[in-house]
Enzyme design. Structure first.
Site, short mmCIF file in Angstrom:
data_model
loop_
_atom_site.label_atom_id
_atom_site.label_comp_id
_atom_site.label_asym_id
_atom_site.label_seq_id
_atom_site.Cartn_x
_atom_site.Cartn_y
_atom_site.Cartn_z
N SER A 69 -44.58 -17.15 -24.25
CA SER A 69 -45.69 -18.06 -23.94
C SER A 69 -46.00 -18.93 -25.15
O SER A 69 -45.85 -18.51 -26.29
CB SER A 69 -46.94 -17.26 -23.57
OG SER A 69 -46.66 -16.41 -22.47
N1 SAH Z 1 -46.08 -12.57 -23.23
C1 SAH Z 1 -44.68 -12.64 -22.98
C2 SAH Z 1 -44.45 -13.42 -21.71
C3 SAH Z 1 -43.09 -13.32 -21.19
S1 SAH Z 1 -42.84 -14.19 -19.68
C4 SAH Z 1 -44.02 -13.35 -24.15
O1 SAH Z 1 -44.69 -14.16 -24.77
O2 SAH Z 1 -42.85 -13.10 -24.41
C5 SAH Z 1 -43.50 -13.08 -18.50
C6 SAH Z 1 -42.84 -11.72 -18.41
O3 SAH Z 1 -43.40 -11.07 -17.27
C7 SAH Z 1 -41.34 -11.74 -18.21
O4 SAH Z 1 -40.72 -10.97 -19.21
C8 SAH Z 1 -41.15 -11.11 -16.83
O5 SAH Z 1 -39.99 -10.33 -16.71
C9 SAH Z 1 -42.39 -10.27 -16.69
N2 SAH Z 1 -42.80 -9.93 -15.33
C10 SAH Z 1 -42.86 -10.73 -14.24
N3 SAH Z 1 -43.30 -10.06 -13.17
C11 SAH Z 1 -43.54 -8.79 -13.59
C12 SAH Z 1 -43.99 -7.59 -12.96
N4 SAH Z 1 -44.29 -7.53 -11.66
N5 SAH Z 1 -44.09 -6.48 -13.71
C13 SAH Z 1 -43.78 -6.47 -15.03
N6 SAH Z 1 -43.36 -7.56 -15.68
C14 SAH Z 1 -43.23 -8.70 -14.97
#
Ligand code: SAH
Length: 220
Positions: A69
């Site tokens: 993010s």
């Molecule tokens: N805060 C993280 C955001 C990553 S993007 C960063 O800055 O790296 C969002 C993440 O949510 C992804 O890794 C994706 O795999 C995860 N995600 C999406 N749906 C999900 C779910 N139902 N349960 C767990 N993780 C999920």
């Protein structure tokens, strides 16, 4: 790793301070959030080839079709989560590269972080350990189920957008607790801050946002 942490130039403390000044200009006011973002090396959470872009105000790829993010969103969500005071237990959905997890871990007592893509979860877990952040529990699971064994949570933060807030997450929020997450389909997402009261939930829409979708099930 040691070398990456000691890096000069684009990865230095001064670069992070420039990022923090920009966050202030963008309206972030919580001094604790800004201080933690000033001290946390964001560049070690992205691939070495993208390191020089780690402090720009953009989302960057972290593999598996996912993104870290942008700094503004991390700061904004953390500030919204902490708005009513300090928090004990916080559930994070979507660990990704673990940057938001690291920021949270320095501001609340205990973080429980759930990620549906196994290699992302493992990499984040190892990296936080190397950074000496040891108050985080990790789980490879579909965050739509929350983490019932550790509920109720005083805070819940999600980094992926479902069409609607999963019922299990609302149920696992403590009375007085705060949930911050994007909601809505691609192109129509808004950031929500939901507070659980004695009588129900107060749902405040904050601003339009762009997140990856909240997917069900797990991926190995
Ligand atoms: N805060 C993280 C955001 C990553 S993007 C960063 O800055 O790296 C969002 C993440 O949510 C992804 O890794 C994706 O795999 C995860 N995600 C999406 N749906 C999900 C779910 N139902 N349960 C767990 N993780 C999920």
């Amino acid at each position: 790793m040691k070398q990456r942490l000691q890096g000069a130039g684009m990865t230095s403390r001064r670069t992070r301070e420039r990022m923090v000044s920009r966050l202030r200009e963008q309206g972030i006011t919580n001094g604790k959030v800004l201080a933690v973002m000033a001290e946390t090396p964001r560049h070690v959470f992205v691939d070495e080839a993208l390191e020089s872009r780690a402090y720009e105000d953009n989302a960057l790829p972290i593999g598996h079709n996912q993104t870290i993010s942008q700094p503004y969103i991390v700061a904004k969500m953390t500030e919204l989560l902490l708005e009513s005071g300090p928090l004990g237990k916080v559930l994070e959905i979507g660990t990704g590269c673990g940057y938001q997890t690291a920021i949270l871990a320095k501001l609340v007592d205990q973080v429980y972080s759930v990620e549906r893509i196994a290699p992302l979860m493992k990499k984040a877990r190892d990296l936080l350990w190397e950074l000496d952040i040891k108050t985080v529990g990790f789980k490879h699971s579909d965050g739509g189920w929350g983490w019932p064994e550790h509920a109720p949570f005083e805070g819940i933060l999600a980094a992926a957008a479902p069409a609607e807030i999963p019922e299990a997450l609302l149920q696992q929020l403590a009375v007085g607790g705060v949930l911050v997450m994007p909601v809505g389909r691609e192109g129509k997402q808004t950031l929500h801050r939901v507070v659980r009261t004695e009588n129900g939930f107060v749902d405040e829409v904050i601003e339009p946002v762009t997140f990856v979708p909240f997917l069900s099930g797990v991926a190995s």
